[in-house]
Design an enzyme around this catalytic site. Sequence first.
Site, PDB file in Angstrom:
ATOM      1  N   THR A   6       0.837  -1.086  -0.256  1.00 40.34           N
ATOM      2  CA  THR A   6       0.095  -0.029  -0.085  1.00 40.34           C
ATOM      3  C   THR A   6       0.814   1.115   0.012  1.00 40.34           C
ATOM      4  OG1 THR A   6      -1.737   1.219   1.041  1.00 40.34           O
ATOM      5  CG2 THR A   6      -0.034  -0.091   2.444  1.00 40.34           C
ATOM      6  N   GLY A  10      -1.420   5.248   6.687  1.00 45.19           N
ATOM      7  CA  GLY A  10      -2.437   5.125   7.834  1.00 45.19           C
ATOM      8  C   GLY A  10      -2.896   3.608   7.763  1.00 45.19           C
ATOM      9  N   LYS A  11      -3.170   3.067   6.799  1.00 47.64           N
ATOM     10  CA  LYS A  11      -3.326   1.655   6.632  1.00 47.64           C
ATOM     11  C   LYS A  11      -2.457   0.965   7.146  1.00 47.64           C
ATOM     12  CE  LYS A  11      -5.783   1.566   2.280  1.00 47.64           C
ATOM     13  NZ  LYS A  11      -6.015   1.234   0.914  1.00 47.64           N
ATOM     14  N   GLU A  33      -4.984   0.329 -10.325  1.00 50.87           N
ATOM     15  CA  GLU A  33      -6.228  -0.288 -10.099  1.00 50.87           C
ATOM     16  C   GLU A  33      -7.024  -0.359 -11.109  1.00 50.87           C
ATOM     17  OE1 GLU A  33      -7.654   1.703  -6.390  1.00 50.87           O
ATOM     18  OE2 GLU A  33      -6.115   1.201  -5.401  1.00 50.87           O
ATOM     19  N   ASP A  62      -8.092  -2.769  -0.407  1.00 48.54           N
ATOM     20  CA  ASP A  62      -8.984  -1.608  -0.985  1.00 48.54           C
ATOM     21  C   ASP A  62     -10.115  -1.261   0.097  1.00 48.54           C
ATOM     22  OD1 ASP A  62      -8.937  -0.296  -3.603  1.00 48.54           O
ATOM     23  OD2 ASP A  62     -10.798  -1.054  -3.867  1.00 48.54           O
ATOM     24  N   GLY A 169      -7.691   9.968   6.459  1.00 45.96           N
ATOM     25  CA  GLY A 169      -8.765   9.877   5.220  1.00 45.96           C
ATOM     26  C   GLY A 169     -10.275  10.581   5.802  1.00 45.96           C
ATOM     27  N   TYR A 170     -11.236   9.891   5.917  1.00 45.74           N
ATOM     28  CA  TYR A 170     -12.725  10.389   6.266  1.00 45.74           C
ATOM     29  C   TYR A 170     -12.913  10.335   7.724  1.00 45.74           C
ATOM     30  CZ  TYR A 170     -13.262  10.323   1.051  1.00 45.74           C
ATOM     31  OH  TYR A 170     -13.229  10.351  -0.120  1.00 45.74           O
ATOM     32  N   LYS A 189     -10.242   1.896  17.393  1.00 46.42           N
ATOM     33  CA  LYS A 189     -10.917   1.773  15.986  1.00 46.42           C
ATOM     34  C   LYS A 189     -10.688   0.557  15.285  1.00 46.42           C
ATOM     35  CE  LYS A 189     -10.207   3.506  11.141  1.00 46.42           C
ATOM     36  NZ  LYS A 189      -9.415   4.243  10.328  1.00 46.42           N
ATOM     37  N   HIS A 194     -13.982  -1.534   9.520  1.00 48.13           N
ATOM     38  CA  HIS A 194     -13.851  -2.445   8.409  1.00 48.13           C
ATOM     39  C   HIS A 194     -12.561  -3.196   8.295  1.00 48.13           C
ATOM     40  CE1 HIS A 194     -12.299   1.303   7.625  1.00 48.13           C
ATOM     41  NE2 HIS A 194     -12.095   1.270   6.673  1.00 48.13           N
TER      42      HIS A 194
HETATM   43  O1  LIG Z   1     -11.417   7.733   7.191  1.00 42.70           O
HETATM   44  C1  LIG Z   1     -11.026   6.813   6.651  1.00 42.70           C
HETATM   45  N1  LIG Z   1     -10.732   5.649   7.501  1.00 42.70           N
HETATM   46  C2  LIG Z   1     -10.560   4.288   7.243  1.00 42.70           C
HETATM   47  O2  LIG Z   1     -10.043   3.477   7.764  1.00 42.70           O
HETATM   48  C3  LIG Z   1     -10.274   4.294   5.402  1.00 42.70           C
HETATM   49  N2  LIG Z   1      -9.734   3.309   4.845  1.00 42.70           N
HETATM   50  C4  LIG Z   1      -9.767   3.789   3.483  1.00 42.70           C
HETATM   51  N3  LIG Z   1     -10.065   5.090   3.655  1.00 42.70           N
HETATM   52  C5  LIG Z   1     -10.144   6.092   2.491  1.00 42.70           C
HETATM   53  O3  LIG Z   1     -10.671   5.381   1.438  1.00 42.70           O
HETATM   54  C6  LIG Z   1      -9.732   5.468   0.146  1.00 42.70           C
HETATM   55  C7  LIG Z   1      -9.193   4.185  -0.111  1.00 42.70           C
HETATM   56  O4  LIG Z   1      -8.737   4.147  -1.244  1.00 42.70           O
HETATM   57  P1  LIG Z   1      -7.748   2.904  -1.611  1.00 42.70           P
HETATM   58  O5  LIG Z   1      -8.200   1.657  -0.949  1.00 42.70           O
HETATM   59  O6  LIG Z   1      -7.632   2.976  -2.974  1.00 42.70           O
HETATM   60  O7  LIG Z   1      -6.365   3.146  -0.812  1.00 42.70           O
HETATM   61  P2  LIG Z   1      -5.181   4.351  -1.054  1.00 42.70           P
HETATM   62  O8  LIG Z   1      -5.381   4.992  -2.481  1.00 42.70           O
HETATM   63  O9  LIG Z   1      -5.191   5.331   0.062  1.00 42.70           O
HETATM   64  O10 LIG Z   1      -4.014   3.472  -0.934  1.00 42.70           O
HETATM   65  P3  LIG Z   1      -3.503   2.084  -1.540  1.00 42.70           P
HETATM   66  O11 LIG Z   1      -3.524   0.913  -0.457  1.00 42.70           O
HETATM   67  O12 LIG Z   1      -4.367   1.892  -2.628  1.00 42.70           O
HETATM   68  O13 LIG Z   1      -2.067   2.440  -2.225  1.00 42.70           O
HETATM   69  C8  LIG Z   1      -8.824   6.782   0.351  1.00 42.70           C
HETATM   70  O14 LIG Z   1      -9.324   7.929   0.146  1.00 42.70           O
HETATM   71  C9  LIG Z   1      -8.826   6.414   2.134  1.00 42.70           C
HETATM   72  O15 LIG Z   1      -8.139   7.477   2.829  1.00 42.70           O
HETATM   73  C10 LIG Z   1     -10.102   5.367   4.761  1.00 42.70           C
HETATM   74  N4  LIG Z   1     -10.660   6.634   5.298  1.00 42.70           N
END
Ligand SMILES: O=c1[nH]c(=O)c2ncn([C@@H]3O[C@H](COP(=O)(O)OP(=O)(O)OP(=O)(O)O)[C@@H](O)[C@H]3O)c2[nH]1
Length: 209
Positions: A6, A10-11, A33, A62, A169-170, A189, A194
């Site tokens: 990723t 944050g993830k 993607e 994702d 993020g959100y 959290k 999720h």
């Molecule tokens: O408030 C949040 N709490 C969370 O727990 C959460 N998990 C995902 N998100 C948001 O949803 C989109 C995922 O997009 P996404 O899965 O394509 O990932 P990404 O582009 O950030 O990174 P990558 O893993 O693809 O490299 C992005 O806008 C993230 O900020 C979250 N927002």
Amino acid sequence: MLRYVTTNPGKVHEAERYLRDGSVERLDFDYPEIQAAELGPIAAQGAREAYRHAGEPVLVDDAGLFVEGLDGFPGPYSSYVEETLGVERVHEIAADLDDRRAAFRCVLGYCDGDGFDASPDPVDRGDRDAAAAAGPDADADDSDALPVKLFEGYVPGRIVAPRGEGGFGYDPIFEHDGETFAEMDTERKNAVSHRGRALEKFAEWFADR
Ligand SMILES: O=c1[nH]c(=O)c2ncn([C@@H]3O[C@H](COP(=O)(O)OP(=O)(O)OP(=O)(O)O)[C@@H](O)[C@H]3O)c2[nH]1
């Protein structure tokens, strides 16, 4: 070595608790993607792309925010909408809705280039349907045949005015059980989120295989 692939720190921060035994390392790789209405096919194809790049077992994540009153938008487009509109604008749009219920969803995709018992579940079926709908070209590359195991997590909540400093993020505009995700520490959290739920399912399966 398993790679958690990723670009989003944050993830990784949230996944650490489940992956902390030293058998997993983050790989900061922006795999291509596909566009799809569901997260499952995006995670499945992403896992194949990430495996092809890494050459060792990979886990991709994702995720997206699905707002009821917007028919699930931004959903799979959450990352793009966060970058373009921004989280505050999403809250402003949702503030005008009668139905501000929302859900976060996360699909983890695991690929190790090998076969395993990929017993069909609703997410796996979604992937096959999407591949069929994508037409014959979707199968042009042999790597599309690589099996991917998917794990899904879901948490219901509602969109509120931003509160809290934590998370990413959100998180500030997503309230679950009276608190926004940004008001929760990582442990709290993870217990409800999720991602925490999907990681728990993955960790259990991975330990047993
Ligand atoms: O408030 C949040 N709490 C969370 O727990 C959460 N998990 C995902 N998100 C948001 O949803 C989109 C995922 O997009 P996404 O899965 O394509 O990932 P990404 O582009 O950030 O990174 P990558 O893993 O693809 O490299 C992005 O806008 C993230 O900020 C979250 N927002």
